[in-house]
Motif scaffolding. Sequence first.
Motif, short mmCIF file in Angstrom:
data_model
loop_
_atom_site.label_atom_id
_atom_site.label_comp_id
_atom_site.label_asym_id
_atom_site.label_seq_id
_atom_site.Cartn_x
_atom_site.Cartn_y
_atom_site.Cartn_z
N THR A 87 -3.06 -5.01 -11.69
CA THR A 87 -2.28 -4.25 -10.72
C THR A 87 -0.78 -4.41 -10.92
O THR A 87 0.00 -3.88 -10.16
N THR A 93 2.96 -3.89 -11.96
CA THR A 93 3.78 -2.75 -12.31
C THR A 93 5.13 -3.24 -12.76
O THR A 93 5.65 -4.24 -12.27
N GLY A 103 0.20 4.62 -7.84
CA GLY A 103 -1.12 4.14 -8.21
C GLY A 103 -1.95 3.80 -6.98
O GLY A 103 -1.53 3.98 -5.84
N SER A 104 -3.16 3.32 -7.23
CA SER A 104 -4.05 2.98 -6.12
C SER A 104 -3.47 1.83 -5.33
O SER A 104 -2.85 0.92 -5.89
N PRO A 105 -3.66 1.82 -4.01
CA PRO A 105 -3.10 0.76 -3.17
C PRO A 105 -3.79 -0.56 -3.44
O PRO A 105 -4.99 -0.62 -3.72
N HIS A 106 -3.03 -1.65 -3.37
CA HIS A 106 -3.57 -3.00 -3.55
C HIS A 106 -2.51 -3.97 -3.07
O HIS A 106 -1.33 -3.81 -3.38
N ARG A 111 -0.38 -5.48 -5.81
CA ARG A 111 0.53 -4.52 -6.43
C ARG A 111 1.77 -4.31 -5.57
O ARG A 111 2.90 -4.30 -6.07
N THR A 112 1.59 -4.13 -4.28
CA THR A 112 2.73 -3.81 -3.42
C THR A 112 3.66 -5.02 -3.25
O THR A 112 4.88 -4.86 -3.22
N VAL A 152 -12.43 -3.55 -2.03
CA VAL A 152 -12.20 -2.52 -1.01
C VAL A 152 -11.19 -3.00 0.02
O VAL A 152 -10.26 -2.28 0.40
N GLU A 178 -7.59 -3.13 -1.37
CA GLU A 178 -6.92 -1.83 -1.36
C GLU A 178 -6.54 -1.42 0.05
O GLU A 178 -5.47 -0.86 0.28
N GLU A 179 -7.41 -1.70 1.00
CA GLU A 179 -7.13 -1.37 2.40
C GLU A 179 -5.90 -2.12 2.89
O GLU A 179 -5.04 -1.55 3.58
N ARG A 197 -2.80 -0.63 1.43
CA ARG A 197 -2.49 0.64 2.11
C ARG A 197 -1.84 0.38 3.47
O ARG A 197 -0.88 1.06 3.86
#
Length: 240
Positions: free
Chosen positions: A26, A28, A52-55, A58-59, A180, A183-184, A187
């Motif tokens: 994840t 970046t 990209g997909s939320p995680h 990553r954020t 799951v 990612e939630e 988000r």
Amino acid sequence: VSTQSTGHQLIQSTTMTTAINPNHPTTTAPARIDEQSHEKKVDSIFMVGPAGSPHFHRTIERDHNEFRRLINDFSAALSLKDKEVIKNELIRGLSIHDFITETVFFPAFEKEVPNGKELLNPFRVRCSELRKLMVTLDKSKIDELSFQPTYLSLIQELEADLAYKEREILPALQVVISPVRAEELGRDMDKARRTAPTRPHTTASTSTVLGALAAPIDKLKDKARDFAGSSKEYQDVAGK
């Protein structure tokens, strides 16, 4: 001490090396100042999550890399004006990150990780100390004699906090959380950026309700400031 000599002293400020983990899927790379949003034009990259997909990893890591980039840019900047807009953006980014960490990430960590609250308690004390330095730095003018020692103290504390979070906090959650839920959580953190204060606060930064009340006032005050993420002159310098 003259304003000019103070500026030369600030050029020697601490630099940080961007920490990129090539083994984490994840991760970046840090974005450029003018690459502010993958969705639409915003005032600051910290107001939206990474592409990209939320995680959650990553954020958080995107923000950490941006802090390191801004600190390095501050050290490289030659004028007090450029240093001022970078300082403003760093404070704004730290304020947003502090809010989403305190109101979304920490509660999730305490719920998901066994003995999560006990693990976080010492770190939260350090976060509180960093927040106090943010408040002081936010009120300081870059040509004041008190600015540099406050800035250097903040950077030292920030370096330690980022390293500890990456070494201890994130891995502890990573090993117990489901994909799951990861990612939630990412988000939810990125959604919270929309209502986050953009100035440091000793109490509003840790409260969803107080933070939401402080945010519009902060953003109104921000209109009187220039930021590294919105100053075209600084973007031109950084883009060279």
